[in-house]
Design a protein around this motif. Structure first.
Motif, PDB file in Angstrom:
ATOM      1  N   ILE A  35      -4.333 -13.068  -4.909  1.00 15.36           N
ATOM      2  CA  ILE A  35      -3.698 -11.863  -5.458  1.00 15.36           C
ATOM      3  C   ILE A  35      -3.990 -10.703  -4.503  1.00 15.36           C
ATOM      4  CG2 ILE A  35      -3.672 -10.227  -7.394  1.00 15.36           C
ATOM      5  CD1 ILE A  35      -2.484 -13.007  -8.082  1.00 15.36           C
ATOM      6  N   HIS A  36      -2.939  -9.953  -4.163  1.00 16.91           N
ATOM      7  CA  HIS A  36      -3.075  -8.814  -3.253  1.00 16.91           C
ATOM      8  C   HIS A  36      -3.093  -7.520  -4.088  1.00 16.91           C
ATOM      9  CE1 HIS A  36      -2.390  -6.738   0.646  1.00 16.91           C
ATOM     10  NE2 HIS A  36      -1.603  -5.928  -0.042  1.00 16.91           N
ATOM     11  N   ILE A  37      -4.098  -6.696  -3.848  1.00 15.07           N
ATOM     12  CA  ILE A  37      -4.256  -5.465  -4.642  1.00 15.07           C
ATOM     13  C   ILE A  37      -4.221  -4.249  -3.718  1.00 15.07           C
ATOM     14  CG2 ILE A  37      -5.722  -4.249  -6.285  1.00 15.07           C
ATOM     15  CD1 ILE A  37      -6.944  -6.917  -7.083  1.00 15.07           C
ATOM     16  N   ASP A  38      -3.293  -3.337  -3.989  1.00 17.60           N
ATOM     17  CA  ASP A  38      -3.076  -2.168  -3.135  1.00 17.60           C
ATOM     18  C   ASP A  38      -3.801  -0.946  -3.688  1.00 17.60           C
ATOM     19  OD1 ASP A  38      -1.232  -3.142  -1.050  1.00 17.60           O
ATOM     20  OD2 ASP A  38       0.030  -3.621  -2.782  1.00 17.60           O
ATOM     21  N   VAL A  39      -4.801  -0.490  -2.951  1.00 15.73           N
ATOM     22  CA  VAL A  39      -5.593   0.674  -3.347  1.00 15.73           C
ATOM     23  C   VAL A  39      -5.148   1.865  -2.501  1.00 15.73           C
ATOM     24  CG1 VAL A  39      -7.935   1.612  -3.479  1.00 15.73           C
ATOM     25  CG2 VAL A  39      -7.542  -0.830  -3.934  1.00 15.73           C
ATOM     26  N   VAL A  68      -8.045  -7.341  -1.171  1.00 17.69           N
ATOM     27  CA  VAL A  68      -7.980  -5.920  -1.539  1.00 17.69           C
ATOM     28  C   VAL A  68      -7.653  -5.064  -0.310  1.00 17.69           C
ATOM     29  CG1 VAL A  68      -9.271  -3.986  -2.530  1.00 17.69           C
ATOM     30  CG2 VAL A  68      -9.525  -6.278  -3.512  1.00 17.69           C
ATOM     31  N   HIS A  69      -6.467  -4.458  -0.344  1.00 20.78           N
ATOM     32  CA  HIS A  69      -5.897  -3.680   0.767  1.00 20.78           C
ATOM     33  C   HIS A  69      -6.221  -2.203   0.530  1.00 20.78           C
ATOM     34  CE1 HIS A  69      -1.811  -2.504   2.873  1.00 20.78           C
ATOM     35  NE2 HIS A  69      -2.867  -1.982   3.477  1.00 20.78           N
ATOM     36  N   LEU A  70      -7.175  -1.693   1.328  1.00 18.53           N
ATOM     37  CA  LEU A  70      -7.652  -0.325   1.116  1.00 18.53           C
ATOM     38  C   LEU A  70      -6.866   0.686   1.958  1.00 18.53           C
ATOM     39  CD1 LEU A  70     -11.487  -1.129   1.150  1.00 18.53           C
ATOM     40  CD2 LEU A  70     -10.049  -0.675  -0.855  1.00 18.53           C
ATOM     41  N   MET A  71      -5.968   1.376   1.312  1.00 19.93           N
ATOM     42  CA  MET A  71      -5.204   2.443   1.991  1.00 19.93           C
ATOM     43  C   MET A  71      -5.847   3.771   1.623  1.00 19.93           C
ATOM     44  SD  MET A  71      -1.457   0.812   1.347  1.00 19.93           S
ATOM     45  CE  MET A  71      -2.095  -0.306   0.108  1.00 19.93           C
ATOM     46  N   ILE A  72      -7.091   3.926   2.081  1.00 14.45           N
ATOM     47  CA  ILE A  72      -7.876   5.113   1.721  1.00 14.45           C
ATOM     48  C   ILE A  72      -8.633   5.614   2.948  1.00 14.45           C
ATOM     49  CG2 ILE A  72      -8.159   4.343  -0.683  1.00 14.45           C
ATOM     50  CD1 ILE A  72     -10.962   3.412  -0.071  1.00 14.45           C
ATOM     51  N   ILE A 177       1.068 -10.580   6.643  1.00 14.54           N
ATOM     52  CA  ILE A 177       2.155  -9.605   6.758  1.00 14.54           C
ATOM     53  C   ILE A 177       2.483  -9.055   5.387  1.00 14.54           C
ATOM     54  CG2 ILE A 177       3.994 -11.377   6.702  1.00 14.54           C
ATOM     55  CD1 ILE A 177       5.154  -9.330   9.079  1.00 14.54           C
ATOM     56  N   ASP A 178       2.835  -7.762   5.351  1.00 14.42           N
ATOM     57  CA  ASP A 178       2.972  -7.057   4.069  1.00 14.42           C
ATOM     58  C   ASP A 178       4.079  -6.016   4.184  1.00 14.42           C
ATOM     59  OD1 ASP A 178       2.543  -5.718   1.678  1.00 14.42           O
ATOM     60  OD2 ASP A 178       0.522  -5.026   2.180  1.00 14.42           O
ATOM     61  N   GLY A 179       5.086  -6.151   3.317  1.00 13.87           N
ATOM     62  CA  GLY A 179       6.171  -5.171   3.260  1.00 13.87           C
ATOM     63  C   GLY A 179       7.526  -5.806   3.499  1.00 13.87           C
TER      64      GLY A 179
HETATM   65 ZN    ZN Z   1      -0.567  -4.161   0.576  1.00 13.56          ZN
END
Ligand code: ZN
Ligand code: DX5
Length: 237
Positions: A35-39, A68-72, A177-179
Motif C-alpha cells: 500500500i502506497h501512502i502519500d504524506v 510511505v511517500h514523504l512529500m514534506i 514509478i508514481d503518477g
Molecule cells: Zn506517491
C-alpha cells in the motif's frame, strides 16, 4: 539473470476515506502487493494530506507492507514517527534532503527499507553518490501533490536511463514509478525497467471498483518483459 516480479502499489490518496478499511481489504484480496501512502505538508507540495495517525490505522487494516511517500520538508524530523506508526519503506524526496546520505542512514537505523524520490525536473545524476545506499528509487511521472494528473512522457526515458545507471554501478535498487500509471502506461514503464507501480485513480476510481482496478492493471502488464537487470533475487516484501 532473473527479473524481479512487478509489484502493484495502490495509492490510498484516491481511496474513499469514509470506508478506507474496506477499500484496503478489496485491494489486498485482489492481489495488490503493497500500500502506497502519500504524506503531504502543504509546503513541499501545495496540498495537505495525512500523518502518522492514519498510517497507524492503515497498519491495523492490512497485512501488506506500507510504502510511505514523504512529500514534506525536513523529513528527518518525522522518520521515527512514521516508522513507529508502521511504515515498512520510507521514501524521502531528494529535493528536501541536503544531507541525503545521512537521512538514508537514519532510515536504515530504524530498520526500514530506504527510498529516494525524484521530481520530474530533478536529474538522475543527483543520486549517483548514493546508489548503493537505497533500496528503491521512485521516479515521479507527475509533479507531486495531487492524484489524477497526466503522465509525463519523458518519464519513460528517465526510467530507461536509471535502469542503465543501476546496472552500470551494479546497484540493487528497484525502480518505482508514481503518477498517471494506468493500463495504458503500465506496460510501457515496465518495459523501460520499473518494477514497482504506484497507482491511485486507476485503481480506486476504476469503473468496476478497486479490485477490478488492480486486476486490470495486472492484466495490462502480463507478459511484458521487464528491462534486463542484474538483480539476482527479488527484494523481500
Ligand atoms: Zn506517491
Ligand atoms: C502524487 C502522489 C501519487 C498519487 C498518484 O503526488 O505521489 O501517489 O496518488 O495518483 P495517480 O495514480 O492518480 O496519478
Amino acid at each position: 539473470m532473473s527479473r524481479p516480479t512487478v509489484k502493484i502499489l495502490p495509492s490510498i490518496l484516491s481511496a474513499d476515506f469514509r470506508r478506507l478499511g474496506q477499500q484496503l481489504e478489496e485491494v489486498e484480496r485482489a492481489g495488490a502487493d503493497r500500500i502506497h501512502i502519500d504524506v503531504m505538508d502543504g509546503r513541499f507540495v501545495p496540498n495537505i494530506t495525512i500523518g502518522p495517525l492514519v498510517v497507524e490505522a492503515v497498519r491495523q487494516s492490512t497485512t501488506l507492507p506500507l510504502d510511505v511517500h514523504l512529500m514534506i520538508v525536513e523529513p528527518e524530523r518525522y522518520l521515527a514517527d512514521f516508522a513507529r506508526a508502521g511504515a515498512d519503506i520510507l521514501l524521502v524526496h531528494q529535493e528536501t534532503c541536503p544531507h541525503l546520505h545521512r537521512t538514508l542512514s537514519q532510515i536504515k537505523e530504524l530498520g526500514k527499507l530506504a527510498g529516494v524520490v525524484l521530481n520530474p525536473s530533478t536529474p538522475l545524476s543527483t543520486l549517483e553518490e548514493v546508489l548503493g545506499n537505497v533500496d528503491q528509487i521512485l521516479i515521479m511521472s507527475v509533479n507531486p501533490g495531487f492524484g489524477g494528473q497526466q503522465f509525463i512522457e519523458s518519464s519513460i526515458a528517465k526510467v530507461q536511463r536509471l535502469r542503465h545507471l543501476l546496472d552500470e554501478h551494479g546497484a540493487q535498487a528497484e525502480i518505482e514509478i508514481d503518477g498517471g500509471i494506468d493500463p495504458a502506461t503500465a506496460p510501457r514503464v515496465v518495459a523501460a525497467g520499473a518494477t514497482l507501480l504506484v497507482a491511485g485513480s486507476a485503481i480506486f476510481r476504476a469503473p468496476g471498483g478497486a479490485a477490478e482496478g488492480v486486476r486490470r492493471l495486472r492484466a495490462s502488464i502480463a507478459g511484458v518483459q521487464t528491462a534486463e537487470c542484474k538483480r539476482s533475487s527479488p527484494q523481500s516484501r
